[in-house]
Every structure is written in C-alpha cells, then in structure tokens.
Scaffold this active site. Sequence first.
Site, PDB file in Angstrom:
ATOM      1  N   LYS A 211       0.837  -1.221   0.000  1.00  0.00           N
ATOM      2  CA  LYS A 211       0.000   0.000   0.000  1.00  0.00           C
ATOM      3  C   LYS A 211       0.867   1.265   0.000  1.00  0.00           C
ATOM      4  O   LYS A 211       0.643   2.181  -0.773  1.00  0.00           O
ATOM      5  CB  LYS A 211      -0.927   0.031   1.235  1.00  0.00           C
TER       6      LYS A 211
ATOM      7  N   ARG B 164      -9.536   1.134   8.229  1.00  0.00           N
ATOM      8  CA  ARG B 164      -9.131  -0.233   8.538  1.00  0.00           C
ATOM      9  C   ARG B 164     -10.283  -1.034   9.114  1.00  0.00           C
ATOM     10  O   ARG B 164     -10.172  -2.239   9.309  1.00  0.00           O
ATOM     11  CB  ARG B 164      -8.055  -0.229   9.614  1.00  0.00           C
TER      12      ARG B 164
ATOM     13  N   ARG C  68      11.918  -5.677   4.851  1.00  0.00           N
ATOM     14  CA  ARG C  68      11.633  -4.243   4.630  1.00  0.00           C
ATOM     15  C   ARG C  68      12.532  -3.331   5.463  1.00  0.00           C
ATOM     16  O   ARG C  68      12.782  -3.592   6.634  1.00  0.00           O
ATOM     17  CB  ARG C  68      10.168  -3.964   4.966  1.00  0.00           C
TER      18      ARG C  68
ATOM     19  N   ARG D 260      11.225  -1.729  11.085  1.00  0.00           N
ATOM     20  CA  ARG D 260      10.130  -1.450  12.025  1.00  0.00           C
ATOM     21  C   ARG D 260      10.052  -2.551  13.077  1.00  0.00           C
ATOM     22  O   ARG D 260      10.090  -3.733  12.722  1.00  0.00           O
ATOM     23  CB  ARG D 260       8.803  -1.367  11.261  1.00  0.00           C
TER      24      ARG D 260
ATOM     25  N   ARG E 234      -0.335  -9.210  13.638  1.00  0.00           N
ATOM     26  CA  ARG E 234      -0.990  -8.197  12.786  1.00  0.00           C
ATOM     27  C   ARG E 234      -1.938  -8.876  11.799  1.00  0.00           C
ATOM     28  O   ARG E 234      -3.063  -8.416  11.586  1.00  0.00           O
ATOM     29  CB  ARG E 234       0.063  -7.388  12.018  1.00  0.00           C
TER      30      ARG E 234
HETATM   31  P1  AP5 Z   1       4.870  -1.623   1.782  1.00  0.00           P
HETATM   32  O1  AP5 Z   1       4.539  -0.773   0.627  1.00  0.00           O
HETATM   33  O2  AP5 Z   1       5.648  -1.029   2.896  1.00  0.00           O
HETATM   34  O3  AP5 Z   1       3.548  -2.372   2.307  1.00  0.00           O
HETATM   35  P2  AP5 Z   1       2.315  -1.812   3.130  1.00  0.00           P
HETATM   36  O4  AP5 Z   1       1.095  -2.482   2.583  1.00  0.00           O
HETATM   37  O5  AP5 Z   1       2.328  -0.321   3.155  1.00  0.00           O
HETATM   38  O6  AP5 Z   1       2.666  -2.452   4.530  1.00  0.00           O
HETATM   39  P3  AP5 Z   1       2.555  -1.857   5.995  1.00  0.00           P
HETATM   40  O7  AP5 Z   1       3.198  -2.894   6.884  1.00  0.00           O
HETATM   41  O8  AP5 Z   1       3.096  -0.474   6.092  1.00  0.00           O
HETATM   42  O9  AP5 Z   1       1.060  -1.850   6.213  1.00  0.00           O
HETATM   43  P4  AP5 Z   1       0.382  -1.933   7.521  1.00  0.00           P
HETATM   44  O10 AP5 Z   1      -0.982  -1.747   7.042  1.00  0.00           O
HETATM   45  O11 AP5 Z   1       0.576  -3.126   8.364  1.00  0.00           O
HETATM   46  O12 AP5 Z   1       1.107  -0.808   8.418  1.00  0.00           O
HETATM   47  P5  AP5 Z   1       0.727   0.692   8.683  1.00  0.00           P
HETATM   48  O13 AP5 Z   1       1.984   1.451   8.650  1.00  0.00           O
HETATM   49  O14 AP5 Z   1      -0.426   1.151   7.856  1.00  0.00           O
HETATM   50  O15 AP5 Z   1       5.664  -2.892   1.209  1.00  0.00           O
HETATM   51  C1  AP5 Z   1       6.165  -3.897   2.076  1.00  0.00           C
HETATM   52  C2  AP5 Z   1       7.551  -4.377   1.571  1.00  0.00           C
HETATM   53  O16 AP5 Z   1       7.397  -5.007   0.315  1.00  0.00           O
HETATM   54  C3  AP5 Z   1       8.558  -3.230   1.342  1.00  0.00           C
HETATM   55  O17 AP5 Z   1       9.819  -3.692   1.701  1.00  0.00           O
HETATM   56  C4  AP5 Z   1       8.477  -2.968  -0.166  1.00  0.00           C
HETATM   57  O18 AP5 Z   1       9.706  -2.453  -0.678  1.00  0.00           O
HETATM   58  C5  AP5 Z   1       8.170  -4.351  -0.706  1.00  0.00           C
HETATM   59  N1  AP5 Z   1       7.314  -4.332  -1.893  1.00  0.00           N
HETATM   60  C6  AP5 Z   1       6.212  -3.564  -2.104  1.00  0.00           C
HETATM   61  N2  AP5 Z   1       5.667  -3.838  -3.296  1.00  0.00           N
HETATM   62  C7  AP5 Z   1       6.433  -4.825  -3.842  1.00  0.00           C
HETATM   63  C8  AP5 Z   1       6.371  -5.568  -5.071  1.00  0.00           C
HETATM   64  N3  AP5 Z   1       5.391  -5.338  -5.964  1.00  0.00           N
HETATM   65  N4  AP5 Z   1       7.298  -6.497  -5.295  1.00  0.00           N
HETATM   66  C9  AP5 Z   1       8.286  -6.757  -4.384  1.00  0.00           C
HETATM   67  N5  AP5 Z   1       8.405  -6.086  -3.220  1.00  0.00           N
HETATM   68  C10 AP5 Z   1       7.479  -5.134  -2.944  1.00  0.00           C
HETATM   69  O19 AP5 Z   1       0.181   0.609  10.182  1.00  0.00           O
HETATM   70  C11 AP5 Z   1       1.035   0.289  11.260  1.00  0.00           C
HETATM   71  C12 AP5 Z   1       0.183   0.053  12.491  1.00  0.00           C
HETATM   72  O20 AP5 Z   1      -0.524   1.280  12.826  1.00  0.00           O
HETATM   73  C13 AP5 Z   1      -0.923  -0.990  12.313  1.00  0.00           C
HETATM   74  O21 AP5 Z   1      -0.439  -2.290  12.605  1.00  0.00           O
HETATM   75  C14 AP5 Z   1      -1.943  -0.520  13.356  1.00  0.00           C
HETATM   76  O22 AP5 Z   1      -1.552  -0.900  14.652  1.00  0.00           O
HETATM   77  C15 AP5 Z   1      -1.852   1.000  13.273  1.00  0.00           C
HETATM   78  N6  AP5 Z   1      -2.811   1.595  12.346  1.00  0.00           N
HETATM   79  C16 AP5 Z   1      -2.521   2.200  11.150  1.00  0.00           C
HETATM   80  N7  AP5 Z   1      -3.632   2.682  10.576  1.00  0.00           N
HETATM   81  C17 AP5 Z   1      -4.661   2.357  11.407  1.00  0.00           C
HETATM   82  C18 AP5 Z   1      -6.064   2.569  11.344  1.00  0.00           C
HETATM   83  N8  AP5 Z   1      -6.629   3.186  10.293  1.00  0.00           N
HETATM   84  N9  AP5 Z   1      -6.816   2.104  12.353  1.00  0.00           N
HETATM   85  C19 AP5 Z   1      -6.264   1.477  13.416  1.00  0.00           C
HETATM   86  N10 AP5 Z   1      -4.938   1.233  13.523  1.00  0.00           N
HETATM   87  C20 AP5 Z   1      -4.148   1.673  12.534  1.00  0.00           C
END
Ligand code: AP5
Length: 231
Positions: free
Chosen positions: A14, A89, A128, A161, A172
């Site tokens: 994402k 979410r 990552r 992270r 998660r």
């Molecule tokens: P990346 O693009 O970083 O993936 P992502 O989907 O953004 O993963 P996140 O772990 O950031 O999502 P998340 O939803 O768990 O965490 P968030 O920060 O939102 O890609 C991942 C890896 O793959 C990278 O190394 C990248 O280079 C590689 N990659 C990407 N595309 C690729 C491809 N096509 N081919 C090969 N490699 C590729 O949230 C963190 C925490 O915050 C959550 O756990 C929760 O506790 C809280 N939180 C956040 N938002 C909310 C909400 N709205 N409500 C409640 N809690 C929330």
Amino acid sequence: MKVYVMVGAPGAGKGTQAEILSERVGLPHIASGELFREAMRDGTRLGEQVKSYISRGALVPDELAIKVIAARLARPDAAEGAILDGFPRTRPQAEVLDAALARRGAHVAAALFIGIAEDALLRRLSGRWICQEAGHAYHEIDRPPRVAGVCDEDGSPLYQRPDDRPDTVRARLAQQLPPMYEVIDYYNEQGVLTPVDGEGPVEGVADALVRAIDSTRLAPRGGRELRQPAR
Ligand code: AP5
C-alpha cells in the site's frame, strides 16, 4: 475532491504504491501508520496512546485513528483530495470517512484493493527497511536502496520497524485481516471496490492501479461490475 483508499494486508504494498500514485495523480499520500510512527518518534501524547497497540500488532482504537485522519485531511494540501494508505481499517472508520466526505460534497472515488498471498507478505515484511525521515519503503532483496542503509529520496538512515518482527507480523495478520475483509465488503457494496493483483513488479502494479483509477473516472459511482475478491 478525489479520495482514493488503498486497502490491503500488512505488507501488500500500500505504502509503496500510494507514494507512486501520489506523484502520478498529483494528490498527497496520507498514511495513518506513518502519522502514528511520527507521533511515537516525537514522543507526543498521541504517540504514547498508540504505542502499546502498534507494538502488539493490534489496531489503534477507531476514535484515535479517525481523529488523526480528520485533522490531516483538513490541511490545505488535501483540499483537492488524497490517497489514503492504511485508513479506513474497520467498517466504522469507512462509515465515518464517507460521512465526512459527504459533508464536503465528495465520496471515495475508488477503494484500490492490493491482493497478495500470505507467504509473500511475510517475505516482504521481514526484508523491509524504512527511512526515518518520511517512511519511504525499501526491500533488502526486491527493492534495495542505491546505497545500503540510506534513503534514495532524502538521504536519511533506514531502519527496520519493530512491528515487522515475525511474531508481531503474525499477530498483525491475525487481528487485522478480519476487519480488512469487512472494509472490502463495505466498498464492494458501495460499488467502488477495485481489486488489483499485487504480486508483480512494483512498476507493473502501479500501472495496473493507474489504469484502475482511469477507469473510475469514466464509470459512474457504483456503475462498475461488482467483483468478489478471493479470500
Ligand atoms: P509496503 O509498501 O511497505 O507495504 P504496506 O502495505 O504499506 O505495509 P505496511 O506494513 O506499512 O502496512 P500496515 O498496514 O501493516 O502498516 P501501517 O503502517 O499502515 O511494502 C512492504 C515491503 O514489500 C517493502 O519492503 C516494499 O519495498 C516491498 N514491496 C512492495 N511492493 C512490492 C512488489 N510489488 N514487489 C516486491 N516487493 C514489494 O500501520 C502500522 C500500524 O498502525 C498498524 O499495525 C496498526 O496498529 C496501526 N494503524 C494504522 N492505521 C490504522 C487505522 N486506520 N486504524 C487502526 N490502527 C491503525
């Protein structure tokens, strides 16, 4: 106002894709997780409030997530819209977002669901590296930075992270996938769900997302074929 929502499991891509789309469609990339990490780094009250949830892989309570995104969407750079990454979410978050947009005469233009298999998620998250300054994401094998440990975009140091440790990743996935499917169902009912295969190379996925966005510009809201995503 055009608001696009990125939906997908942790590690689906994402953030990577939202950053590319932000440049391609000229809208700010707003990442709820990055806003929380920034607050934790700065040691703010919000950072203190969210720390224990994030460190155990749980979702932050809806009211906190909604407050943070509402404040961010009210900033002038989001007047024309935004790419929302990580929000909503839960179904209640999606409903509150719809109500807030309706008050501004807007709606979610598309919910872009990036689909990817669970084993690929674990591989992506364990490799990552994130930049300290702005959260730009790299992967040690699939998407390495030009200089090891340094962000290509802003030169800041890269770190792993704490919630990318295998145990927390499993927590998660267990805790966050069920509400994610509720969000998918919600947007499917609204006729704005647009699934994209997230397993190809980054640029190929980005092209597919841009094509999906272009098709939403041509089709009326709810006028596209409803597609049931695989579970
Ligand atoms: P990346 O693009 O970083 O993936 P992502 O989907 O953004 O993963 P996140 O772990 O950031 O999502 P998340 O939803 O768990 O965490 P968030 O920060 O939102 O890609 C991942 C890896 O793959 C990278 O190394 C990248 O280079 C590689 N990659 C990407 N595309 C690729 C491809 N096509 N081919 C090969 N490699 C590729 O949230 C963190 C925490 O915050 C959550 O756990 C929760 O506790 C809280 N939180 C956040 N938002 C909310 C909400 N709205 N409500 C409640 N809690 C929330």
